[in-house]
Design a protein around this motif. Structure first.
Motif, PDB file in Angstrom:
ATOM      1  N   ARG A   1      82.850  38.491  36.227  1.00 59.76           N
ATOM      2  CA  ARG A   1      81.605  37.811  35.885  1.00 59.76           C
ATOM      3  C   ARG A   1      81.091  37.021  37.084  1.00 59.76           C
ATOM      4  O   ARG A   1      81.634  35.969  37.422  1.00 59.76           O
ATOM      5  CB  ARG A   1      81.840  36.855  34.699  1.00 59.76           C
ATOM      6  N   PRO A   2      80.027  37.529  37.732  1.00 59.74           N
ATOM      7  CA  PRO A   2      79.554  36.865  38.945  1.00 59.74           C
ATOM      8  C   PRO A   2      79.138  35.414  38.717  1.00 59.74           C
ATOM      9  O   PRO A   2      79.322  34.582  39.589  1.00 59.74           O
ATOM     10  CB  PRO A   2      78.361  37.723  39.376  1.00 59.74           C
ATOM     11  N   GLU A   3      78.604  35.097  37.517  1.00 61.79           N
ATOM     12  CA  GLU A   3      78.112  33.729  37.321  1.00 61.79           C
ATOM     13  C   GLU A   3      79.237  32.699  37.375  1.00 61.79           C
ATOM     14  O   GLU A   3      79.014  31.559  37.742  1.00 61.79           O
ATOM     15  CB  GLU A   3      77.306  33.597  36.023  1.00 61.79           C
ATOM     16  N   VAL A   4      80.482  33.139  37.036  1.00 62.96           N
ATOM     17  CA  VAL A   4      81.606  32.206  37.122  1.00 62.96           C
ATOM     18  C   VAL A   4      81.855  31.831  38.589  1.00 62.96           C
ATOM     19  O   VAL A   4      82.055  30.662  38.927  1.00 62.96           O
ATOM     20  CB  VAL A   4      82.878  32.823  36.493  1.00 62.96           C
ATOM     21  N   HIS A   5      81.794  32.820  39.473  1.00 66.72           N
ATOM     22  CA  HIS A   5      82.019  32.554  40.893  1.00 66.72           C
ATOM     23  C   HIS A   5      80.842  31.811  41.512  1.00 66.72           C
ATOM     24  O   HIS A   5      81.017  30.945  42.357  1.00 66.72           O
ATOM     25  CB  HIS A   5      82.281  33.862  41.627  1.00 66.72           C
ATOM     26  N   GLN A   6      79.613  32.179  41.087  1.00 61.81           N
ATOM     27  CA  GLN A   6      78.427  31.485  41.594  1.00 61.81           C
ATOM     28  C   GLN A   6      78.463  30.013  41.192  1.00 61.81           C
ATOM     29  O   GLN A   6      78.192  29.115  41.999  1.00 61.81           O
ATOM     30  CB  GLN A   6      77.150  32.145  41.045  1.00 61.81           C
ATOM     31  N   ALA A   7      78.801  29.755  39.914  1.00 60.23           N
ATOM     32  CA  ALA A   7      78.862  28.375  39.433  1.00 60.23           C
ATOM     33  C   ALA A   7      79.973  27.611  40.154  1.00 60.23           C
ATOM     34  O   ALA A   7      79.806  26.431  40.487  1.00 60.23           O
ATOM     35  CB  ALA A   7      79.107  28.358  37.920  1.00 60.23           C
ATOM     36  N   THR A   8      81.093  28.297  40.428  1.00 59.10           N
ATOM     37  CA  THR A   8      82.178  27.660  41.185  1.00 59.10           C
ATOM     38  C   THR A   8      81.647  27.176  42.530  1.00 59.10           C
ATOM     39  O   THR A   8      81.894  26.040  42.936  1.00 59.10           O
ATOM     40  CB  THR A   8      83.344  28.652  41.392  1.00 59.10           C
ATOM     41  N   GLY A   9      80.886  28.037  43.207  1.00 63.26           N
ATOM     42  CA  GLY A   9      80.295  27.670  44.497  1.00 63.26           C
ATOM     43  C   GLY A   9      79.346  26.489  44.358  1.00 63.26           C
ATOM     44  O   GLY A   9      79.347  25.572  45.176  1.00 63.26           O
ATOM     45  N   MET A  10      78.531  26.492  43.310  1.00 65.63           N
ATOM     46  CA  MET A  10      77.572  25.400  43.123  1.00 65.63           C
ATOM     47  C   MET A  10      78.294  24.078  42.867  1.00 65.63           C
ATOM     48  O   MET A  10      77.899  23.041  43.395  1.00 65.63           O
ATOM     49  CB  MET A  10      76.607  25.738  41.979  1.00 65.63           C
TER      50      MET A  10
ATOM     51  N   SER B   1      87.264  21.702  46.448  1.00 69.36           N
ATOM     52  CA  SER B   1      87.740  23.062  46.706  1.00 69.36           C
ATOM     53  C   SER B   1      87.346  23.986  45.553  1.00 69.36           C
ATOM     54  O   SER B   1      86.969  23.526  44.470  1.00 69.36           O
ATOM     55  CB  SER B   1      89.264  23.067  46.851  1.00 69.36           C
ATOM     56  N   SER B   2      87.475  25.289  45.792  1.00 65.03           N
ATOM     57  CA  SER B   2      87.100  26.264  44.765  1.00 65.03           C
ATOM     58  C   SER B   2      87.988  26.121  43.537  1.00 65.03           C
ATOM     59  O   SER B   2      87.528  26.251  42.404  1.00 65.03           O
ATOM     60  CB  SER B   2      87.177  27.685  45.334  1.00 65.03           C
ATOM     61  N   GLU B   3      89.261  25.824  43.764  1.00 67.90           N
ATOM     62  CA  GLU B   3      90.174  25.698  42.643  1.00 67.90           C
ATOM     63  C   GLU B   3      89.828  24.476  41.792  1.00 67.90           C
ATOM     64  O   GLU B   3      89.801  24.549  40.558  1.00 67.90           O
ATOM     65  CB  GLU B   3      91.597  25.581  43.172  1.00 67.90           C
ATOM     66  N   GLU B   4      89.532  23.355  42.466  1.00 66.94           N
ATOM     67  CA  GLU B   4      89.124  22.157  41.725  1.00 66.94           C
ATOM     68  C   GLU B   4      87.828  22.400  40.963  1.00 66.94           C
ATOM     69  O   GLU B   4      87.666  21.963  39.823  1.00 66.94           O
ATOM     70  CB  GLU B   4      88.897  20.999  42.696  1.00 66.94           C
ATOM     71  N   ALA B   5      86.902  23.109  41.616  1.00 65.15           N
ATOM     72  CA  ALA B   5      85.598  23.370  40.983  1.00 65.15           C
ATOM     73  C   ALA B   5      85.787  24.192  39.707  1.00 65.15           C
ATOM     74  O   ALA B   5      85.182  23.908  38.671  1.00 65.15           O
ATOM     75  CB  ALA B   5      84.673  24.098  41.959  1.00 65.15           C
ATOM     76  N   LEU B   6      86.671  25.184  39.798  1.00 66.82           N
ATOM     77  CA  LEU B   6      86.934  26.014  38.626  1.00 66.82           C
ATOM     78  C   LEU B   6      87.588  25.173  37.523  1.00 66.82           C
ATOM     79  O   LEU B   6      87.252  25.307  36.342  1.00 66.82           O
ATOM     80  CB  LEU B   6      87.844  27.191  39.019  1.00 66.82           C
ATOM     81  N   ALA B   7      88.505  24.298  37.924  1.00 65.61           N
ATOM     82  CA  ALA B   7      89.165  23.431  36.946  1.00 65.61           C
ATOM     83  C   ALA B   7      88.132  22.529  36.249  1.00 65.61           C
ATOM     84  O   ALA B   7      88.202  22.312  35.036  1.00 65.61           O
ATOM     85  CB  ALA B   7      90.239  22.585  37.635  1.00 65.61           C
TER      86      ALA B   7
ATOM     87  N   GLY C   1      76.895  29.915  33.273  1.00 62.66           N
ATOM     88  CA  GLY C   1      75.500  30.334  33.196  1.00 62.66           C
ATOM     89  C   GLY C   1      74.555  29.135  33.227  1.00 62.66           C
ATOM     90  O   GLY C   1      73.511  29.170  33.890  1.00 62.66           O
ATOM     91  N   ASP C   2      74.923  28.067  32.539  1.00 59.22           N
ATOM     92  CA  ASP C   2      74.110  26.844  32.534  1.00 59.22           C
ATOM     93  C   ASP C   2      74.030  26.217  33.921  1.00 59.22           C
ATOM     94  O   ASP C   2      72.983  25.733  34.344  1.00 59.22           O
ATOM     95  CB  ASP C   2      74.700  25.813  31.556  1.00 59.22           C
ATOM     96  N   VAL C   3      75.154  26.224  34.625  1.00 61.60           N
ATOM     97  CA  VAL C   3      75.181  25.636  35.965  1.00 61.60           C
ATOM     98  C   VAL C   3      74.282  26.448  36.900  1.00 61.60           C
ATOM     99  O   VAL C   3      73.476  25.899  37.646  1.00 61.60           O
ATOM    100  CB  VAL C   3      76.632  25.579  36.514  1.00 61.60           C
ATOM    101  N   VAL C   4      74.405  27.775  36.827  1.00 62.31           N
ATOM    102  CA  VAL C   4      73.617  28.641  37.709  1.00 62.31           C
ATOM    103  C   VAL C   4      72.118  28.507  37.395  1.00 62.31           C
ATOM    104  O   VAL C   4      71.284  28.482  38.297  1.00 62.31           O
ATOM    105  CB  VAL C   4      74.076  30.115  37.577  1.00 62.31           C
ATOM    106  N   ALA C   5      71.784  28.362  36.114  1.00 64.13           N
ATOM    107  CA  ALA C   5      70.379  28.233  35.712  1.00 64.13           C
ATOM    108  C   ALA C   5      69.882  26.793  35.889  1.00 64.13           C
ATOM    109  O   ALA C   5      68.744  26.475  35.554  1.00 64.13           O
ATOM    110  CB  ALA C   5      70.219  28.657  34.255  1.00 64.13           C
ATOM    111  N   ARG C   6      70.765  25.926  36.388  1.00 63.09           N
ATOM    112  CA  ARG C   6      70.452  24.510  36.626  1.00 63.09           C
ATOM    113  C   ARG C   6      70.075  23.761  35.351  1.00 63.09           C
ATOM    114  O   ARG C   6      69.283  22.833  35.370  1.00 63.09           O
ATOM    115  CB  ARG C   6      69.353  24.383  37.686  1.00 63.09           C
ATOM    116  N   ARG C   7      70.641  24.182  34.250  1.00 68.28           N
ATOM    117  CA  ARG C   7      70.465  23.421  33.018  1.00 68.28           C
ATOM    118  C   ARG C   7      71.492  22.309  32.938  1.00 68.28           C
ATOM    119  O   ARG C   7      71.412  21.425  32.114  1.00 68.28           O
ATOM    120  CB  ARG C   7      70.623  24.349  31.802  1.00 68.28           C
ATOM    121  N   PHE C   8      72.490  22.415  33.798  1.00 76.08           N
ATOM    122  CA  PHE C   8      73.552  21.422  33.786  1.00 76.08           C
ATOM    123  C   PHE C   8      74.103  21.271  35.195  1.00 76.08           C
ATOM    124  O   PHE C   8      74.266  22.257  35.905  1.00 76.08           O
ATOM    125  CB  PHE C   8      74.674  21.878  32.837  1.00 76.08           C
TER     126      PHE C   8
END
Lengths: 259, 251
Positions: free
Chosen positions: B196-205, B213-219, B237-244
């Motif tokens: 799911r690309p949005e999980v990785h995109q949101a991790t980056g955001m 770090s990426s691990e902390e962001a995912l946590a 999805g909310d993070v990527v769409a900037r709803r949150f």
């Protein structure tokens, strides 16, 4: 266009010229130290232009045999791939399974993949989907999906061209590094899939830092890589590791070569 | 291609179990010895600050290989961890590959019966979580199917370890963070998350929002999904769409 532009009087049909150019560009990429994902990204873009498709996407099988999307021309295309993965069936999955082309001229009227059809129809994104295998010695290592908003078959000529582009994708994956062992293919696929995670993370960082959409962030990432002759995955890795300023990568530059 | 190997199959069953890191290591290593043409296996975790911890070794030889690499700070496993690419040495005595780690190669020849060594990194994006080391006392390559199985197993193990390390702590009276059915955590954590690309995109955001770090962001994403009783992909999805968006104050 200048009046003495020699291409202006070229009697050949426009598409033939474009096809030639596309293959020259892809061949150029293969000669350099290139990145598989960058090559596949160029390929889906060519597919959209040359085959008048509304979207295109490439899926590869990971080491566990599961298909994953590695390149797509749009988020919608990515979504259709996801629907197929979730439904566990669909033209792309079938194409991969049998290593043969699968055409769905109208996904709303076929009863071959009920779960996929139901999911796809409710979103009304695309009406026709054509899947072509990435062939290797009788097996498929993945599939190329062509999607259209309008229903209808794809002309035989387009199918042949699409298959040629799918074959370029296979060659590109195989040749990224010299083949020393039979295991290398699995390793290449795995690396490409993992690089995809890095690229998605980098897109997120750029989008956040520079206030861009995800699609814009990818454009900047791609432009920066090509402008500096770097591999897409390497730039993404540098962004996620904080080795390059996101602002530098996200900067819009007029010199970027657009296709 | 297509069907799963024996090792991958054995690991797929673990997704629904409550396992600590060591148990993941034990099951992975044992599955490798049983399902692959190897004599021993070891799994080492590479934590932040270049600290290393061997989670499991099937025998004293496998343990010795890990100890040697960590004390000498060179070898196939160290190389796999640094480069993020698998390191395959089908014949330790007839290869130029060992020239990259001469001290380690000499020690292996002197102190162990090992003839072939395969080191596979466990990766998530740019981060290497750990390395799976496989050895055999006779030279030779892994079969094509065996190699694919080993890669898939390393992938599954990475998902299990990453899932554990980013899983939100269970609330005192709240629902458990892991659901007994379907082998998935309550927030939808499972093999599908990787595609799911949005999980990785949101991790980056979130990495950029909080400078982590990426691990902390995912946590953080998982913790939020858990607190809101939602799926990770939906929060992403909310993070990527900037709803949150995550802020420092939310820490």
């Amino acid at each position: 266009m200048r009046f003495d532009d020699p291409t202006a009087r070229d009697p050949r049909p426009d598409r033939e010229r474009q096809v030639g150019r596309a293959f020259v560009e892809l061949a150029d990429t293969l000669v350099d130290d290139y990145d598989t994902l960058d090559l596949l990204d160029r390929l889906v873009t060519h597919c959209v232009h040359l085959l008048a498709a509304d979207a295109a996407a490439i899926m590869l099988a990971d080491a566990g045999g599961e298909l994953r999307t590695v390149a797509s021309s749009s988020e919608d295309a990515e979504f259709i791939e996801l629907l197929q993965l979730q439904a566990g069936d669909g033209p792309c999955m079938q194409c991969f399974r049998y290593a043969a082309p699968v055409s769905a001229p109208d996904i709303t009227t076929t009863d071959r993949w009920p779960a996929f059809t139901e999911a796809a129809t409710s979103r009304s994104l695309f009406r026709s989907v054509h899947a072509l295998p990435l062939r290797l010695r009788g097996d498929a290592i993945g599939a190329l999906n062509l999607m259209h908003h309008r229903p209808g078959p794809l002309p035989a000529q387009d199918l042949a061209l699409g298959q040629a582009l799918a074959d370029v994708a296979t060659i590109g994956i195989l040749a990224e590094r010299s083949i020393r062992r039979s295991e290398v293919l699995a390793e290449q696929l795995q690396t490409a899939l993992n690089n995809r995670v890095v690229i998605e993370q980098a897109k997120g960082i750029l989008a956040q830092q520079a206030g861009l959409t995800i699609a814009e962030a990818f454009d900047r990432l791609r432009d920066y890589s090509r402008r500096n002759n770097l591999r897409l995955a390497d730039v993404a890795r540098a962004v996620t590791a904080g080795q390059v300023e996101p602002a530098t990568v996200a900067e819009r530059r007029g010199t970027a070569r657009r296709r | 291609m297509g069907e799963r190997g024996a090792v991958t199959e054995a690991l797929a069953d673990l997704a629904g179990e409550e396992l600590d890191d060591q148990s993941v290591g034990e099951r992975l290593c044992q599955a490798c010895v049983e399902g692959l043409d190897v004599d021993g296996a070891a799994l080492s975790l590479l934590t932040a600050m270049a600290a290393r911890e061997t989670l499991w070794a099937t025998d004293s030889v496998a343990q010795r290989l890990e100890d040697l690499q960590f004390s000498l700070n060179e070898g196939a496993c160290i190389e796999a961890a640094t480069t993020g690419a698998p390191v395959l040495v089908p014949d330790l005595f007839h290869t130029t590959e060992t020239a990259r780690w001469p001290v380690f190669a000499a020690a292996v020849a002197e102190q162990t019966p090992v003839a072939a060594l395969f080191a596979l990194p466990l990766q998530w994006g740019a981060a290497t979580i750990g390395v799976l080391d496989l050895y055999r006392c006779t030279p030779g390559e892994l079969s094509r199917a065996g190699w694919r199985d080993a890669l898939a197993a390393a992938d599954t193990a990475a998902l299990l370890l990453l899932g554990r390390r980013t899983r939100p702590p269970p609330a005192p009276d709240g629902p458990p963070s892991s659901s007994p059915d379907g082998g998935r955590d309550g927030d939808g954590w499972g093999p599908g998350v990787f595609s799911r690309p949005e999980v990785h995109q949101a991790t980056g955001m979130v990495m950029a929002q909080l400078g982590i770090s990426s691990e902390e962001a995912l946590a953080r994403l998982r913790a939020h999904a858990f607190a809101e009783q939602r799926l990770l992909v939906d929060v992403a999805g909310d993070v990527v769409a900037r709803r949150f968006r995550f802020t420092e104050e939310m820490r």
